[in-house]
Design an enzyme around this catalytic site. Structure first.
Site, PDB file in Angstrom:
ATOM      1  N   HIS A  30      -6.661  69.704  52.880  1.00 20.62           N
ATOM      2  CA  HIS A  30      -6.194  68.510  53.597  1.00 20.62           C
ATOM      3  C   HIS A  30      -7.246  68.005  54.587  1.00 20.62           C
ATOM      4  O   HIS A  30      -7.985  68.794  55.180  1.00 20.62           O
ATOM      5  CB  HIS A  30      -4.906  68.810  54.378  1.00 20.62           C
ATOM      6  N   TYR A  59      -6.611  66.939  57.482  1.00 25.98           N
ATOM      7  CA  TYR A  59      -6.325  67.428  58.844  1.00 25.98           C
ATOM      8  C   TYR A  59      -6.920  68.800  59.112  1.00 25.98           C
ATOM      9  O   TYR A  59      -6.966  69.257  60.251  1.00 25.98           O
ATOM     10  CB  TYR A  59      -4.819  67.440  59.140  1.00 25.98           C
ATOM     11  N   GLU A  60      -7.388  69.487  58.058  1.00 19.94           N
ATOM     12  CA  GLU A  60      -8.050  70.778  58.273  1.00 19.94           C
ATOM     13  C   GLU A  60      -9.462  70.589  58.820  1.00 19.94           C
ATOM     14  O   GLU A  60     -10.157  71.565  59.122  1.00 19.94           O
ATOM     15  CB  GLU A  60      -8.086  71.576  56.964  1.00 19.94           C
ATOM     16  N   HIS A  75       7.558  72.316  59.623  1.00 19.97           N
ATOM     17  CA  HIS A  75       7.040  72.650  58.298  1.00 19.97           C
ATOM     18  C   HIS A  75       8.069  73.479  57.517  1.00 19.97           C
ATOM     19  O   HIS A  75       8.155  73.376  56.294  1.00 19.97           O
ATOM     20  CB  HIS A  75       5.716  73.416  58.439  1.00 19.97           C
ATOM     21  N   MET A  81       0.530  63.345  54.573  1.00 19.73           N
ATOM     22  CA  MET A  81      -0.827  63.663  55.042  1.00 19.73           C
ATOM     23  C   MET A  81      -1.797  63.947  53.897  1.00 19.73           C
ATOM     24  O   MET A  81      -2.796  64.655  54.086  1.00 19.73           O
ATOM     25  CB  MET A  81      -0.768  64.881  55.975  1.00 19.73           C
ATOM     26  N   SER A  82      -1.529  63.416  52.718  1.00 24.68           N
ATOM     27  CA  SER A  82      -2.402  63.746  51.571  1.00 24.68           C
ATOM     28  C   SER A  82      -2.409  62.586  50.567  1.00 24.68           C
ATOM     29  O   SER A  82      -2.135  61.447  50.923  1.00 24.68           O
ATOM     30  CB  SER A  82      -1.893  65.023  50.888  1.00 24.68           C
ATOM     31  N   ALA A 120       4.904  66.433  49.613  1.00 23.45           N
ATOM     32  CA  ALA A 120       6.084  66.376  50.459  1.00 23.45           C
ATOM     33  C   ALA A 120       5.849  65.236  51.438  1.00 23.45           C
ATOM     34  O   ALA A 120       4.727  65.054  51.913  1.00 23.45           O
ATOM     35  CB  ALA A 120       6.248  67.692  51.202  1.00 23.45           C
ATOM     36  N   ASN A 123      12.176  65.326  54.446  1.00 19.72           N
ATOM     37  CA  ASN A 123      12.811  65.125  55.758  1.00 19.72           C
ATOM     38  C   ASN A 123      12.775  63.635  56.055  1.00 19.72           C
ATOM     39  O   ASN A 123      11.948  62.920  55.495  1.00 19.72           O
ATOM     40  CB  ASN A 123      12.012  65.877  56.838  1.00 19.72           C
ATOM     41  N   HIS A 142       1.060  76.791  50.117  1.00 22.73           N
ATOM     42  CA  HIS A 142       0.017  76.453  49.140  1.00 22.73           C
ATOM     43  C   HIS A 142      -0.633  77.723  48.610  1.00 22.73           C
ATOM     44  O   HIS A 142      -1.227  78.489  49.377  1.00 22.73           O
ATOM     45  CB  HIS A 142      -1.072  75.599  49.788  1.00 22.73           C
TER      46      HIS A 142
HETATM   47  N1  HPA Z   1       5.262  63.155  58.081  1.00 23.51           N
HETATM   48  C1  HPA Z   1       4.058  63.437  57.540  1.00 23.51           C
HETATM   49  N2  HPA Z   1       3.882  64.302  56.564  1.00 23.51           N
HETATM   50  C2  HPA Z   1       4.974  64.901  56.066  1.00 23.51           C
HETATM   51  C3  HPA Z   1       6.254  64.660  56.566  1.00 23.51           C
HETATM   52  C4  HPA Z   1       6.416  63.731  57.629  1.00 23.51           C
HETATM   53  O1  HPA Z   1       7.518  63.451  58.130  1.00 23.51           O
HETATM   54  N3  HPA Z   1       7.119  65.421  55.838  1.00 23.51           N
HETATM   55  C5  HPA Z   1       6.361  66.103  54.934  1.00 23.51           C
HETATM   56  N4  HPA Z   1       5.077  65.791  55.060  1.00 23.51           N
END
Ligand code: HPA
Length: 279
Positions: free
Chosen positions: A85, A87-88, A249, A213-214, A115, A237, A63
């Protein structure tokens, strides 16, 4: 400066001091997808998030953390290259400040990218998914607290968060360009750990196609403010437990890099549709 409205006002005033540029559309570029900002021309301003009073700081690999105001083809856009985020440890009210600032600057439409992990077993890493709806599994809501009446109503409708009137033509345009795009439901998990295999099985049962997560807080705040929203997930993924490999990551960033041309084509189509004034 704790008050949300004060922070939004301070950020907007700071940007307005630098430029009177009015974006039609805002773009949030997620992990590994930030390259797109280099395609803008006639740049009016590039401002690191850290310089903007009231903005949350974005601090993750992949980022860049800057606001770029400029043109993509003929469309005036505001790009948030990176995001803060949940989670921060930053509240969802704070992580979404930049979206409200873009609204203040004049953006009527928001394109959110991220992502995400593939929960739907028909996806493969590199798939592009248009978000048609979401499940807010984050445990929080950015609209909690005093309602910001200047943006929208206390109890906003959430029946069409990812504007169907933009999504349908975008899917058609992608099909015509022979760009493979699927549609699906995005589920937000808080992170920062990737999910467990049991959680992913549960999320599949709940109706999720992708997990990340966003995005959900930003979409809620944008809709609350009357913006039209387009969401695009890059499936970087397969989610936990689908394949027999640990998630990382690095994999997220490297898949993002591998598909960036297709991603950029889809984003270009989305801007073409979204930057035009709403009917
Ligand atoms: N889980 C959560 N957040 C993500 C993932 C995942 O598998 N891949 C990219 N961001």
């Amino acid at each position: 400066m704790n008050n949300l409205t004060e922070r939004i006002n301070a950020a907007t005033a700071f940007i307005r001091q630098k430029t009177d540029f009015t974006p039609a559309m805002g773009l949030v570029l997620g992990s590994g997808l930030g390259d797109f900002a280099t395609r803008l021309t006639n740049i009016a301003a590039t401002i690191p998030f850290g310089n903007i009073p009231g903005f949350p700081a974005a601090g993750v690999a992949g980022h860049a953390g800057q606001l770029v105001l400029g043109y993509f083809e003929d469309s005036p856009v505001a790009v948030l290259n990176g995001r803060a985020h949940f989670y921060e440890g930053i509240s969802q009210q704070e992580t979404t400040i930049p979206v409200r600032v873009l609204r203040r600057l004049g953006a009527h439409t928001l394109l959110l990218t991220n992502a995400a992990g593939g929960v739907n077993l028909s996806f493969v890493p590199g798939s592009l998914m248009l978000i048609c709806d979401h499940i807010n599994f984050s445990g929080q809501n950015p609209l909690m607290g005093p309602n910001l009446d200047e943006f929208g109503t206390r109890f906003p409708d959430a029946g069409d968060i990812y504007t169907a009137a933009l999504r349908r033509p975008l899917l058609e345009a992608a099909q015509q360009a022979q760009l493979a795009v699927c549609e699906g439901v995005y589920l937000m998990y808080s992170g920062p750990n990737y999910e467990t295999p049991a959680e992913i099985r549960a999320f599949r049962t709940l109706g999720a196609d992708a997990v990340g997560m966003s995005t959900v807080p930003e979409a809620l705040v944008a809709r609350h403010a009357g913006m039209r929203v387009i969401g695009i997930s890059c499936i970087t993924n397969m989610a936990a437990g689908v394949l027999n490999t640990p998630l990382s990551h690095e994999e997220v960033v490297s898949t993002g890099a591998r598909v960036k041309e297709d991603f950029a084509r889809l984003v270009a189509m989305a801007i073409g549709l979204g930057a035009a004034a709403p009917a």
